[in-house]
Design an enzyme around this catalytic site. Sequence first.
Site, PDB file in Angstrom:
ATOM      1  N   ASP A  36      -0.776   6.850   6.772  1.00 43.25           N
ATOM      2  CA  ASP A  36      -1.924   6.057   6.341  1.00 43.25           C
ATOM      3  C   ASP A  36      -2.195   5.065   7.473  1.00 43.25           C
ATOM      4  O   ASP A  36      -1.406   4.150   7.708  1.00 43.25           O
ATOM      5  CB  ASP A  36      -1.565   5.318   5.037  1.00 43.25           C
ATOM      6  CG  ASP A  36      -2.642   4.311   4.615  1.00 43.25           C
ATOM      7  OD1 ASP A  36      -3.668   4.192   5.303  1.00 43.25           O
ATOM      8  OD2 ASP A  36      -2.443   3.640   3.576  1.00 43.25           O
ATOM      9  N   TRP A  50       0.828  -1.217   0.000  1.00 43.38           N
ATOM     10  CA  TRP A  50       0.000   0.000   0.000  1.00 43.38           C
ATOM     11  C   TRP A  50       0.857   1.260   0.000  1.00 43.38           C
ATOM     12  O   TRP A  50       0.561   2.220  -0.703  1.00 43.38           O
ATOM     13  CB  TRP A  50      -0.987  -0.008   1.172  1.00 43.38           C
ATOM     14  CG  TRP A  50      -2.026  -1.072   0.994  1.00 43.38           C
ATOM     15  CD1 TRP A  50      -2.203  -2.189   1.759  1.00 43.38           C
ATOM     16  CD2 TRP A  50      -3.020  -1.154  -0.051  1.00 43.38           C
ATOM     17  NE1 TRP A  50      -3.232  -2.952   1.261  1.00 43.38           N
ATOM     18  CE2 TRP A  50      -3.748  -2.352   0.163  1.00 43.38           C
ATOM     19  CE3 TRP A  50      -3.350  -0.346  -1.133  1.00 43.38           C
ATOM     20  CZ2 TRP A  50      -4.787  -2.743  -0.676  1.00 43.38           C
ATOM     21  CZ3 TRP A  50      -4.389  -0.729  -1.972  1.00 43.38           C
ATOM     22  CH2 TRP A  50      -5.097  -1.912  -1.741  1.00 43.38           C
ATOM     23  N   LYS A 103     -12.215  -0.993   7.984  1.00 46.70           N
ATOM     24  CA  LYS A 103     -11.605  -2.014   8.842  1.00 46.70           C
ATOM     25  C   LYS A 103     -12.014  -1.751  10.294  1.00 46.70           C
ATOM     26  O   LYS A 103     -12.814  -2.495  10.849  1.00 46.70           O
ATOM     27  CB  LYS A 103     -10.102  -2.033   8.655  1.00 46.70           C
ATOM     28  CG  LYS A 103      -9.734  -2.377   7.197  1.00 46.70           C
ATOM     29  CD  LYS A 103      -8.312  -2.051   6.881  1.00 46.70           C
ATOM     30  CE  LYS A 103      -8.016  -1.927   5.408  1.00 46.70           C
ATOM     31  NZ  LYS A 103      -8.343  -3.065   4.587  1.00 46.70           N
TER      32      LYS A 103
HETATM   33  N1  PMP Z   1      -3.878   1.584   2.782  1.00 46.32           N
HETATM   34  C1  PMP Z   1      -3.922   0.466   3.529  1.00 46.32           C
HETATM   35  C2  PMP Z   1      -2.971   0.318   4.674  1.00 46.32           C
HETATM   36  C3  PMP Z   1      -4.864  -0.524   3.232  1.00 46.32           C
HETATM   37  O1  PMP Z   1      -4.922  -1.629   3.959  1.00 46.32           O
HETATM   38  C4  PMP Z   1      -5.754  -0.334   2.146  1.00 46.32           C
HETATM   39  C5  PMP Z   1      -6.820  -1.336   1.791  1.00 46.32           C
HETATM   40  N2  PMP Z   1      -6.732  -2.573   2.265  1.00 46.32           N
HETATM   41  C6  PMP Z   1      -5.633   0.838   1.381  1.00 46.32           C
HETATM   42  C7  PMP Z   1      -4.695   1.778   1.751  1.00 46.32           C
HETATM   43  C8  PMP Z   1      -6.525   1.091   0.197  1.00 46.32           C
HETATM   44  O2  PMP Z   1      -7.800   1.316   0.656  1.00 46.32           O
HETATM   45  P1  PMP Z   1      -9.049   1.499  -0.307  1.00 46.32           P
HETATM   46  O3  PMP Z   1      -9.349   0.156  -0.882  1.00 46.32           O
HETATM   47  O4  PMP Z   1     -10.081   1.966   0.664  1.00 46.32           O
HETATM   48  O5  PMP Z   1      -8.697   2.502  -1.313  1.00 46.32           O
END
Ligand code: PMP
Length: 355
Positions: free
Chosen positions: A167, A100, A191
């Site tokens: 994040d 991510w 989450k």
């Molecule tokens: N950052 C992290 C740490 C994540 O775990 C996720 C999704 N699992 C995201 C960003 C992306 O999130 P989204 O699917 O809501 O765009």
Amino acid sequence: MKHNFNAGPSILPRVVFEEASRAILDFNGTGLSILEIGHRTPLFEAVLQEAVSLVKELMQLKEDKEVLFLHGGASTQFFQLPMNFLSKDTTAAYLDAGVWGSKAIKEAKLFGNVKVVASSKETQYDRIPDSYSVPDDAVYFHYTTNNTIEGTQMHAIPAVNIPLVADMSSDILSREMDFNRFDFIYAGAQKNIGAAGVNLVVANKGFLEKGNTGIPSMMEYRQHVANGSMLNTPPVFAIYVCLLTLRWLKSIGGVAAMEKINEQKASLLYNTLESLPIFHLPVAPQDRSLMNAVFTMKDPDLEASFLQACKEEGMVGVKGHRSVGGFRISLYNALPLSSVETLTTLMKHFASKHG
Ligand code: PMP
């Protein structure tokens, strides 16, 4: 009975599901569904205001913080953040400790210069890089507090002299932290805080003031602040689910109480995995995540039958991310300890049968 170890969207408290479904039929005795009331009505304004004040209370935020609920998942923040703060003649610093974070880096490069201060990509992100220096002239330093896919978590807040951005999508409100040390925090809700479709953003007023102009209105944080997260129609139902989840978190004793439960769940799981030689833990012990535990089996031929055994016990979401393989158990706030107890009992039985 299901045991939901999904990585997100994931389990929410039962009471949240019950109250959210009631509100779909009749919101607060109004005879109207939460899905059909106007967002600029006192009914919804009260929802938003309470959600914002619960975030401030649970995170113990100082007066200089703004709380926003914005559209899109965390991936929207990957580009919205640099669109606001980065430009072709400035540099932002990023830590590359997971899939991510690397996606955030890719998006930032569209807007300006990116300095990757360290990366653990070469070792399949099995750890958090531990020695790096952050340039003092970068416009911000970005890192991911919990790497959802790889199962690593940064346990300390990095000390930097520039604006700190995180994040926190997969560990927000799961442990005590000095949230005031951050200039900008974002988290997709699906989450620990609610339903998919909304982002929580917590940012310093002073930092937001420094944002770029000349970008689309919906992208400019300052405009969202000026309009109290109502620049356009907000994701009303997703925000309402956040409110219900935040109320639940407060009712169980807030972040401190939550952290204790999360530590109990994670230590039960990791201790069990360590005690059973058929399992392998790929993550460096000091960086193990309390939210997502990743493991494999030393004999890959056993994986299918372990998966089947989990299925028979009503367990969902135990399969690892497609890019990593093996297994991943997500231990988000709403997952009860009893689910981890059921899983660890199954692991012991399975190991005695196949070990
Ligand atoms: N950052 C992290 C740490 C994540 O775990 C996720 C999704 N699992 C995201 C960003 C992306 O999130 P989204 O699917 O809501 O765009």
